[in-house]
Write a protein that holds these residues in place. Structure first.
Motif, PDB file in Angstrom:
ATOM      1  N   ALA A 166     -46.721  -9.080  43.523  1.00  0.00           N
ATOM      2  CA  ALA A 166     -45.472  -8.263  42.428  1.00  0.00           C
ATOM      3  C   ALA A 166     -44.758  -9.745  41.842  1.00  0.00           C
ATOM      4  O   ALA A 166     -44.053  -9.594  41.188  1.00  0.00           O
ATOM      5  N   ALA A 199     -46.598 -10.947  38.966  1.00  0.00           N
ATOM      6  CA  ALA A 199     -47.359 -10.493  37.950  1.00  0.00           C
ATOM      7  C   ALA A 199     -46.820 -10.536  37.023  1.00  0.00           C
ATOM      8  O   ALA A 199     -45.128 -10.950  36.818  1.00  0.00           O
ATOM      9  N   PRO A 214     -44.644  -3.135  34.274  1.00  0.00           N
ATOM     10  CA  PRO A 214     -42.833  -3.107  34.753  1.00  0.00           C
ATOM     11  C   PRO A 214     -42.974  -4.782  34.022  1.00  0.00           C
ATOM     12  O   PRO A 214     -41.984  -4.628  33.446  1.00  0.00           O
ATOM     13  N   SER A 215     -43.710  -5.773  34.483  1.00  0.00           N
ATOM     14  CA  SER A 215     -42.609  -7.000  34.240  1.00  0.00           C
ATOM     15  C   SER A 215     -43.254  -7.208  32.783  1.00  0.00           C
ATOM     16  O   SER A 215     -42.700  -8.506  32.208  1.00  0.00           O
ATOM     17  N   LEU A 242     -49.627  -3.381  40.342  1.00  0.00           N
ATOM     18  CA  LEU A 242     -48.739  -1.990  40.040  1.00  0.00           C
ATOM     19  C   LEU A 242     -48.145  -2.833  39.190  1.00  0.00           C
ATOM     20  O   LEU A 242     -46.972  -1.895  38.644  1.00  0.00           O
ATOM     21  N   PHE A 243     -47.338  -3.696  39.352  1.00  0.00           N
ATOM     22  CA  PHE A 243     -46.079  -4.874  38.579  1.00  0.00           C
ATOM     23  C   PHE A 243     -46.475  -4.784  37.004  1.00  0.00           C
ATOM     24  O   PHE A 243     -45.087  -5.898  36.898  1.00  0.00           O
ATOM     25  N   GLU A 244     -47.276  -5.787  36.920  1.00  0.00           N
ATOM     26  CA  GLU A 244     -48.035  -5.843  36.374  1.00  0.00           C
ATOM     27  C   GLU A 244     -47.399  -5.171  34.454  1.00  0.00           C
ATOM     28  O   GLU A 244     -46.334  -6.000  33.933  1.00  0.00           O
ATOM     29  N   GLY A 304     -50.208  -5.672  44.948  1.00  0.00           N
ATOM     30  CA  GLY A 304     -48.820  -6.004  44.397  1.00  0.00           C
ATOM     31  C   GLY A 304     -49.103  -6.189  42.381  1.00  0.00           C
ATOM     32  O   GLY A 304     -47.995  -5.926  41.646  1.00  0.00           O
ATOM     33  N   TYR A 305     -49.881  -7.448  42.617  1.00  0.00           N
ATOM     34  CA  TYR A 305     -50.306  -7.305  40.984  1.00  0.00           C
ATOM     35  C   TYR A 305     -50.726  -6.267  40.130  1.00  0.00           C
ATOM     36  O   TYR A 305     -49.347  -6.885  38.839  1.00  0.00           O
TER      37      TYR A 305
END
Length: 161
Positions: A123, A126, A77-78, A73-75, A70-71
């Motif tokens: 997520a 992130a 976009p964050s 995958l969303f790094e 989750g971290y």
């Protein structure tokens, strides 16, 4: 890019950097300590997950790993949203959603909820570390960033204690 010419400009910049280090840096260090404790605390509850919820070693390993999926995958976009909304707004969002996800971990009932919440926790978290780095690049001159980062990263050593 404007270069600093006058002693007044240098003094103003030094005062601004000192203010950031005095007001913002301690908060960021505390946030990093909590971040580090939150990240490693899963290891302390392993036996309780097994005993109380019947989550075995394989399920525990998968759940622990889902945090990092989750971290990861969303790094990006964050970080893109951080750039769009600004560090103050985005770091606040990270703290609230991360806190809500961490609190929700108290309501884990079995493997599935453990998996989902670990993924959500990753997520939610992130973008925290790069957000702090970004904040420092926006508010501190290059000459101050190394010392500030050293103090910030000391939070992991403090958390280990």
């Amino acid at each position: 890019m404007k270069t600093l010419q006058s002693p007044t400009d240098i003094t103003v910049l030094a005062r601004a950097a000192a203010k950031v280090k005095r007001h913002v840096l301690p908060l960021f260090v505390v946030m990093f300590i909590v971040n580090y404790i939150d990240r490693v605390n899963i290891g302390f509850v392993r036996s309780h997950l097994e005993t109380d919820l019947g989550i075995g070693a394989a399920a525990y390993g998968l759940g622990a790993g889902l945090f990092f999926i989750g971290y990861a995958l969303f790094e990006v976009p964050s970080n893109m949203l951080l750039q769009r909304y600004g560090a103050r707004v985005w770091l606040t969002r990270i703290m609230f959603t991360w806190g809500a996800a961490a609190m929700a971990m108290a309501f884990v009932q079995g493997e599935t909820s453990f998996y989902v919440l670990r993924f959500i926790l990753g997520a939610a978290e992130a973008g925290f570390f790069p957000g702090i780095i970004y904040y420092f690049t926006q508010w501190l001159p290059a000459s101050e960033r190394g010392k500030t980062m050293a103090v910030f990263l000391s939070g992991s050593a403090i958390a280990s204690v």
